[in-house]
Scaffold this motif. Structure first.
Motif, PDB file in Angstrom:
ATOM      1  N   ASN A  53       0.828  -1.208   0.000  1.00  0.00           N
ATOM      2  CA  ASN A  53       0.000   0.000   0.000  1.00  0.00           C
ATOM      3  C   ASN A  53       0.860   1.256   0.000  1.00  0.00           C
ATOM      4  O   ASN A  53       0.414   2.314  -0.425  1.00  0.00           O
ATOM      5  N   LYS A  54       2.074   1.110   0.477  1.00  0.00           N
ATOM      6  CA  LYS A  54       2.976   2.256   0.561  1.00  0.00           C
ATOM      7  C   LYS A  54       3.482   2.704  -0.812  1.00  0.00           C
ATOM      8  O   LYS A  54       3.383   3.869  -1.175  1.00  0.00           O
ATOM      9  N   ASN A  55       4.024   1.753  -1.585  1.00  0.00           N
ATOM     10  CA  ASN A  55       4.597   2.135  -2.880  1.00  0.00           C
ATOM     11  C   ASN A  55       3.844   1.549  -4.083  1.00  0.00           C
ATOM     12  O   ASN A  55       4.269   1.693  -5.212  1.00  0.00           O
ATOM     13  N   LYS A  56       2.747   0.835  -3.824  1.00  0.00           N
ATOM     14  CA  LYS A  56       1.877   0.255  -4.866  1.00  0.00           C
ATOM     15  C   LYS A  56       2.563  -0.836  -5.686  1.00  0.00           C
ATOM     16  O   LYS A  56       2.061  -1.230  -6.723  1.00  0.00           O
ATOM     17  N   ARG A  57       3.681  -1.348  -5.226  1.00  0.00           N
ATOM     18  CA  ARG A  57       4.384  -2.413  -5.940  1.00  0.00           C
ATOM     19  C   ARG A  57       3.753  -3.762  -5.640  1.00  0.00           C
ATOM     20  O   ARG A  57       3.275  -4.009  -4.544  1.00  0.00           O
ATOM     21  N   ILE A  58       3.803  -4.641  -6.618  1.00  0.00           N
ATOM     22  CA  ILE A  58       3.268  -5.984  -6.478  1.00  0.00           C
ATOM     23  C   ILE A  58       4.430  -6.971  -6.426  1.00  0.00           C
ATOM     24  O   ILE A  58       5.358  -6.895  -7.225  1.00  0.00           O
ATOM     25  N   HIS A  59       4.350  -7.879  -5.480  1.00  0.00           N
ATOM     26  CA  HIS A  59       5.363  -8.916  -5.311  1.00  0.00           C
ATOM     27  C   HIS A  59       4.666 -10.266  -5.491  1.00  0.00           C
ATOM     28  O   HIS A  59       3.696 -10.563  -4.799  1.00  0.00           O
ATOM     29  N   MET A  60       5.147 -11.058  -6.437  1.00  0.00           N
ATOM     30  CA  MET A  60       4.552 -12.360  -6.736  1.00  0.00           C
ATOM     31  C   MET A  60       5.552 -13.455  -6.391  1.00  0.00           C
ATOM     32  O   MET A  60       6.731 -13.337  -6.722  1.00  0.00           O
TER      33      MET A  60
END
Length: 95
Positions: A53-60
């Motif tokens: 939520n902080k940087n909007k990055r997605i980690h898969m």
């Protein structure tokens, strides 16, 4: 050349977080495979999608309990993704 079902080995599932929308279809699809086609339960999934939520990055991620949907025509997580964030490379099983 088409490879007959049952003679396919999934070499690698690829991930592309830039295309992921965090819908969790991949997690639900794999959980369905893992449950023996009986239920959708995110706790059973070997793949995870996390969004910061902080940087909007997605980690898969895919953990080591993934069996590449053995005995299926294709990995469920990859076929469930409609955004092109997952796919798979297949090859003929060595005899």
């Amino acid at each position: 050349m088409e490879i007959p079902h049952g003679e396919i080995e999934f070499m690698k599932i690829w991930l592309d977080p830039k295309n992921c929308r965090s819908c969790l279809r991949c997690e639900l699809a794999y959980s369905f495979h893992k449950s023996g086609h009986k239920a959708f339960n995110l706790k059973l999934s070997s793949t995870r999608v996390l969004r910061s939520n902080k940087n909007k990055r997605i980690h898969m991620t895919i953990d080591d309990t993934c069996d590449n949907c053995s005995n299926e025509e294709a990995p469920f997580c990859a076929t469930a993704c409609v955004f092109g964030a997952r796919g798979f490379i297949k090859r003929e099983r060595e005899k």
